[in-house]
Design a protein around this motif. Structure first.
Motif, PDB file in Angstrom:
ATOM      1  N   ASN A 154      26.915  11.175 -30.242  1.00  0.00           N
ATOM      2  CA  ASN A 154      28.214  10.505 -30.178  1.00  0.00           C
ATOM      3  C   ASN A 154      29.156  11.106 -29.131  1.00  0.00           C
ATOM      4  O   ASN A 154      30.318  10.728 -29.047  1.00  0.00           O
ATOM      5  N   ASP A 155      28.625  12.029 -28.337  1.00  0.00           N
ATOM      6  CA  ASP A 155      29.428  12.635 -27.270  1.00  0.00           C
ATOM      7  C   ASP A 155      29.257  11.782 -26.000  1.00  0.00           C
ATOM      8  O   ASP A 155      28.507  12.137 -25.078  1.00  0.00           O
ATOM      9  N   PHE A 156      29.945  10.652 -25.955  1.00  0.00           N
ATOM     10  CA  PHE A 156      29.739   9.691 -24.863  1.00  0.00           C
ATOM     11  C   PHE A 156      30.120  10.286 -23.504  1.00  0.00           C
ATOM     12  O   PHE A 156      29.449  10.052 -22.512  1.00  0.00           O
ATOM     13  N   GLU A 157      31.208  11.045 -23.503  1.00  0.00           N
ATOM     14  CA  GLU A 157      31.646  11.651 -22.237  1.00  0.00           C
ATOM     15  C   GLU A 157      30.582  12.636 -21.730  1.00  0.00           C
ATOM     16  O   GLU A 157      30.221  12.623 -20.557  1.00  0.00           O
ATOM     17  N   GLY A 158      30.074  13.448 -22.640  1.00  0.00           N
ATOM     18  CA  GLY A 158      29.035  14.423 -22.289  1.00  0.00           C
ATOM     19  C   GLY A 158      27.788  13.720 -21.765  1.00  0.00           C
ATOM     20  O   GLY A 158      27.203  14.126 -20.750  1.00  0.00           O
ATOM     21  N   LEU A 159      27.395  12.639 -22.433  1.00  0.00           N
ATOM     22  CA  LEU A 159      26.205  11.888 -22.009  1.00  0.00           C
ATOM     23  C   LEU A 159      26.446  11.251 -20.643  1.00  0.00           C
ATOM     24  O   LEU A 159      25.576  11.272 -19.765  1.00  0.00           O
ATOM     25  N   ALA A 160      27.646  10.710 -20.454  1.00  0.00           N
ATOM     26  CA  ALA A 160      27.980  10.053 -19.181  1.00  0.00           C
ATOM     27  C   ALA A 160      27.902  11.044 -18.023  1.00  0.00           C
ATOM     28  O   ALA A 160      27.308  10.743 -16.980  1.00  0.00           O
ATOM     29  N   GLN A 161      28.469  12.229 -18.221  1.00  0.00           N
ATOM     30  CA  GLN A 161      28.433  13.246 -17.161  1.00  0.00           C
ATOM     31  C   GLN A 161      26.991  13.614 -16.815  1.00  0.00           C
ATOM     32  O   GLN A 161      26.630  13.758 -15.656  1.00  0.00           O
ATOM     33  N   PHE A 162      26.183  13.752 -17.866  1.00  0.00           N
ATOM     34  CA  PHE A 162      24.780  14.130 -17.665  1.00  0.00           C
ATOM     35  C   PHE A 162      24.025  13.035 -16.907  1.00  0.00           C
ATOM     36  O   PHE A 162      23.245  13.307 -15.993  1.00  0.00           O
ATOM     37  N   VAL A 163      24.262  11.789 -17.296  1.00  0.00           N
ATOM     38  CA  VAL A 163      23.615  10.633 -16.659  1.00  0.00           C
ATOM     39  C   VAL A 163      23.927  10.613 -15.164  1.00  0.00           C
ATOM     40  O   VAL A 163      23.052  10.398 -14.324  1.00  0.00           O
ATOM     41  N   LEU A 164      25.174  10.874 -14.821  1.00  0.00           N
ATOM     42  CA  LEU A 164      25.574  10.858 -13.417  1.00  0.00           C
ATOM     43  C   LEU A 164      24.939  12.019 -12.656  1.00  0.00           C
ATOM     44  O   LEU A 164      24.404  11.860 -11.567  1.00  0.00           O
ATOM     45  N   LYS A 165      24.983  13.189 -13.295  1.00  0.00           N
ATOM     46  CA  LYS A 165      24.467  14.395 -12.648  1.00  0.00           C
ATOM     47  C   LYS A 165      22.962  14.295 -12.367  1.00  0.00           C
ATOM     48  O   LYS A 165      22.491  14.683 -11.305  1.00  0.00           O
ATOM     49  N   GLN A 166      22.211  13.759 -13.337  1.00  0.00           N
ATOM     50  CA  GLN A 166      20.749  13.717 -13.192  1.00  0.00           C
ATOM     51  C   GLN A 166      20.250  12.388 -12.649  1.00  0.00           C
ATOM     52  O   GLN A 166      19.045  12.129 -12.647  1.00  0.00           O
ATOM     53  N   ASN A 167      21.171  11.531 -12.249  1.00  0.00           N
ATOM     54  CA  ASN A 167      20.773  10.249 -11.672  1.00  0.00           C
ATOM     55  C   ASN A 167      19.874   9.442 -12.617  1.00  0.00           C
ATOM     56  O   ASN A 167      18.791   8.988 -12.237  1.00  0.00           O
ATOM     57  N   ILE A 168      20.320   9.300 -13.848  1.00  0.00           N
ATOM     58  CA  ILE A 168      19.541   8.565 -14.852  1.00  0.00           C
ATOM     59  C   ILE A 168      19.815   7.068 -14.722  1.00  0.00           C
ATOM     60  O   ILE A 168      20.964   6.638 -14.603  1.00  0.00           O
ATOM     61  N   GLU A 169      18.719   6.303 -14.728  1.00  0.00           N
ATOM     62  CA  GLU A 169      18.873   4.858 -14.536  1.00  0.00           C
ATOM     63  C   GLU A 169      18.688   4.063 -15.810  1.00  0.00           C
ATOM     64  O   GLU A 169      19.067   2.905 -15.881  1.00  0.00           O
ATOM     65  N   LEU A 170      18.041   4.684 -16.804  1.00  0.00           N
ATOM     66  CA  LEU A 170      17.803   3.963 -18.060  1.00  0.00           C
ATOM     67  C   LEU A 170      18.166   4.862 -19.250  1.00  0.00           C
ATOM     68  O   LEU A 170      17.692   6.000 -19.343  1.00  0.00           O
ATOM     69  N   LEU A 171      18.986   4.303 -20.138  1.00  0.00           N
ATOM     70  CA  LEU A 171      19.425   5.031 -21.327  1.00  0.00           C
ATOM     71  C   LEU A 171      18.884   4.278 -22.541  1.00  0.00           C
ATOM     72  O   LEU A 171      19.198   3.097 -22.727  1.00  0.00           O
ATOM     73  N   VAL A 172      18.054   4.945 -23.328  1.00  0.00           N
ATOM     74  CA  VAL A 172      17.487   4.295 -24.515  1.00  0.00           C
ATOM     75  C   VAL A 172      18.151   4.916 -25.731  1.00  0.00           C
ATOM     76  O   VAL A 172      18.015   6.119 -25.977  1.00  0.00           O
ATOM     77  N   VAL A 173      18.908   4.102 -26.461  1.00  0.00           N
ATOM     78  CA  VAL A 173      19.676   4.640 -27.588  1.00  0.00           C
ATOM     79  C   VAL A 173      18.866   4.467 -28.875  1.00  0.00           C
ATOM     80  O   VAL A 173      18.588   3.346 -29.291  1.00  0.00           O
ATOM     81  N   GLY A 174      18.480   5.579 -29.503  1.00  0.00           N
ATOM     82  CA  GLY A 174      17.647   5.538 -30.708  1.00  0.00           C
ATOM     83  C   GLY A 174      18.395   5.150 -31.970  1.00  0.00           C
ATOM     84  O   GLY A 174      18.103   4.127 -32.584  1.00  0.00           O
ATOM     85  N   PRO A 175      19.381   5.934 -32.402  1.00  0.00           N
ATOM     86  CA  PRO A 175      20.024   5.706 -33.701  1.00  0.00           C
ATOM     87  C   PRO A 175      21.185   4.699 -33.671  1.00  0.00           C
ATOM     88  O   PRO A 175      21.707   4.380 -32.597  1.00  0.00           O
ATOM     89  N   GLU A 176      21.570   4.227 -34.837  1.00  0.00           N
ATOM     90  CA  GLU A 176      22.619   3.197 -34.947  1.00  0.00           C
ATOM     91  C   GLU A 176      24.027   3.739 -34.693  1.00  0.00           C
ATOM     92  O   GLU A 176      24.891   3.016 -34.197  1.00  0.00           O
ATOM     93  N   ASP A 177      24.231   4.992 -35.049  1.00  0.00           N
ATOM     94  CA  ASP A 177      25.597   5.529 -34.990  1.00  0.00           C
ATOM     95  C   ASP A 177      26.283   5.351 -33.635  1.00  0.00           C
ATOM     96  O   ASP A 177      27.349   4.762 -33.550  1.00  0.00           O
ATOM     97  N   PRO A 178      25.675   5.849 -32.558  1.00  0.00           N
ATOM     98  CA  PRO A 178      26.337   5.659 -31.254  1.00  0.00           C
ATOM     99  C   PRO A 178      26.481   4.187 -30.861  1.00  0.00           C
ATOM    100  O   PRO A 178      27.425   3.842 -30.142  1.00  0.00           O
ATOM    101  N   LEU A 179      25.564   3.341 -31.331  1.00  0.00           N
ATOM    102  CA  LEU A 179      25.665   1.913 -30.992  1.00  0.00           C
ATOM    103  C   LEU A 179      26.864   1.294 -31.694  1.00  0.00           C
ATOM    104  O   LEU A 179      27.680   0.600 -31.082  1.00  0.00           O
ATOM    105  N   VAL A 180      26.976   1.577 -32.992  1.00  0.00           N
ATOM    106  CA  VAL A 180      28.110   1.040 -33.761  1.00  0.00           C
ATOM    107  C   VAL A 180      29.423   1.612 -33.209  1.00  0.00           C
ATOM    108  O   VAL A 180      30.445   0.934 -33.156  1.00  0.00           O
TER     109      VAL A 180
END
Ligand code: AMP
Ligand code: GLY
Length: 430
Positions: free
Chosen positions: A49-75
């Motif tokens: 649920n740390d969206f900011e942390g995930l976003a920073q990581f995605v940008l830093k590592q040049n991630i193109e696909l994010l697969v969200v497993g659990p319901e919590d972050p989606l909801v």
């Protein structure tokens, strides 16, 4: 391409395991992951649920696909968060936005959605605390057993099946007035009990096109013979013997198509998995619930049966081109047996050293709740610890593989059910 899987359970281990097999996969990360995902990917210590942390990581590592497993972050709106930021808009996300996630996040919403689009489901009504008296009267108009559901997410515990009217009335008061499930039970759905056999169907959709993945059945109760407390799932099998092609075609026509069409009519762009919990009532499917993600441990049998390149499928899904991707399913059966900590689903110990993983020569161990300690040992880190998946020409053969593997793995107080899939033997599709 670089991929990030969000989550820490057996579901995420199975997804990562399959994605890793794709030639298209360069770097694979799992946040936060577990000891199992650490073997095949790089774990990243960021919470789901740390969206900011995930976003920073995605940008830093040049991630193109994010697969969200659990319901919590989606909801909680992880997709909306990414879409709201210019620099993150190019990232493909598997998982619906907040609007679509309400199918799981609010039982009241999902019931009205089903009713609006004439998707077969149990007859129901929703009540708030102010409507307690009407709720009690409604209960009196029905016959036991009675089903009460907390509207919101309640970690899989929000459903009560009351065997008598008295019990149902008491539960309704506890939920609405005493806040038994906190905010989640501020509204309660009361519905009729459906008599039948359960199974789940999984759909991957880009909002326009869809693929139906292999069906599965999970075993929710802690005890053999489906007794005792409910758990997250003690095992699963796929295929499900009684899910004949005619039945699955009914599911497609009466449930899957109207669901996808309904989402479109609501103006909800849904991109991700839909998990449809069904009751087979005398050969007709009724929807018990929607989940907006894959099931756990169902993923541990569904994913190993997918022969096609999962990353290519997910990529096509993210790009809205799922019609151009192939889904080839393995004819063989898959079963999984969940090894849990003694005491689960009530209090249990964590931190026990797990033995036998290295010498495992039967089946695949998907880690559900493990981590690595300071000494480098794999230790238990949850109630559900290891899902042991086996494959074979039929359910019986797959079970042999699962149980042979399960016997090899041990820690103090390990427990598993010995009867996973037994009710389905002899029901194999002919
Ligand atoms: P859910 O959290 O919605 O998956 O519900 C938990 C379990 O309760 C389901 O897996 C079913 O076994 C059972 N259940 C839920 N709704 C009904 C219903 N209307 N009739 C019979 N069983 C139900
Ligand atoms: N196994 C049920 C679930 O994932 O909700």
């Amino acid at each position: 391409m670089n991929v990030l899987v969000v989550g820490a359970g057996g579901r995420e281990h199975a997804l990562a395991w399959k994605i890793k097999q794709s030639e298209k996969c360069d770097h694979l990360y799992v946040a936060p992951g577990n000891a199992g995902t650490a073997e095949i990917a790089e774990n990243v210590a960021i919470g789901v649920n740390d969206f900011e942390g995930l976003a920073q990581f995605v940008l830093k590592q040049n991630i193109e696909l994010l697969v969200v497993g659990p319901e919590d972050p989606l909801v909680n709106g992880i997709r909306d968060f990414f879409e709201s930021r210019e620099e993150l808009r190019h990232v493909l996300i598997i998982g619906p936005g907040k609007a679509g996630a309400r199918l799981e996040g609010s039982k009241d919403y999902s019931k009205s959605f089903m009713n609006k689009y004439q998707i077969p489901t149990a007859k129901s009504r929703t009540f708030t605390a102010e409507e307690l008296e009407e709720g009690l009267k409604y209960l009196e108009s029905m016959s036991a057993p009675l089903v009460l559901k907390a509207d919101g997410l309640a970690a899989g515990k929000g459903v009560i099946i009351a065997q008598s009217l008295e019990e149902a009335k008491l539960s309704l008061k506890e939920m609405l007035i005493d806040g038994k499930f906190g905010e989640a039970s501020a509204k309660v759905v009361i519905e009729e009990f459906l008599e039948g056999i359960e199974l789940s169907v999984f759909v991957l959709t880009d909002g326009e096109n869809y693929k139906i993945l292999p069906e599965a059945k999970d075993y929710k109760r802690i005890g053999e013979g489906d007794t005792g407390l409910n758990t997250g799932g003690m095992g699963a099998v796929s295929p499900v013997g009684f899910a004949h092609p005619e039945f699955l075609e009914k599911v497609n026509q009466r449930v899957v198509i109207p669901t996808i069409e309904g989402l479109k009519k609501e103006g909800i762009l849904y991109n991700g998995f839909i998990f449809i919990g069904l009751m087979n009532v005398k050969g007709d499917p009724y929807v018990i619930e929607y989940n907006v993600r894959m099931g756990d441990p169902e993923t541990e049998v569904v994913i190993p049966r997918i022969k096609s390149d999962l990353l290519e499928l997910l990529l096509a899904c993210g790009q809205g081109q799922l019609d151009e991707a192939d889904l080839e399913v393995d004819e063989r059966a898959a079963t999984t047996v969940m090894l849990v900590s003694g005491g689960y689903p009530e209090a249990y110990e964590k931190g026990r050293v797990i033995n036998g993983l290295k010498s495992l020569n039967s089946g695949i161990s998907f880690h559900a709740g493990t981590k690595i300690n300071e000494k480098g040992e794999v230790i238990t880190n949850g109630g559900r610890v290891i899902a042991l998946t086996g494959m074979g020409k039929d359910t019986k053969e797959a079970l042999k593989v699962s149980y042979k593997g399960a016997e090899k793995i041990e820690w103090e107080d390990v427990y598993y059910r010995n009867d996973i899939g037994q009710d389905l033997l002899g029901m194999e599709k002919g």
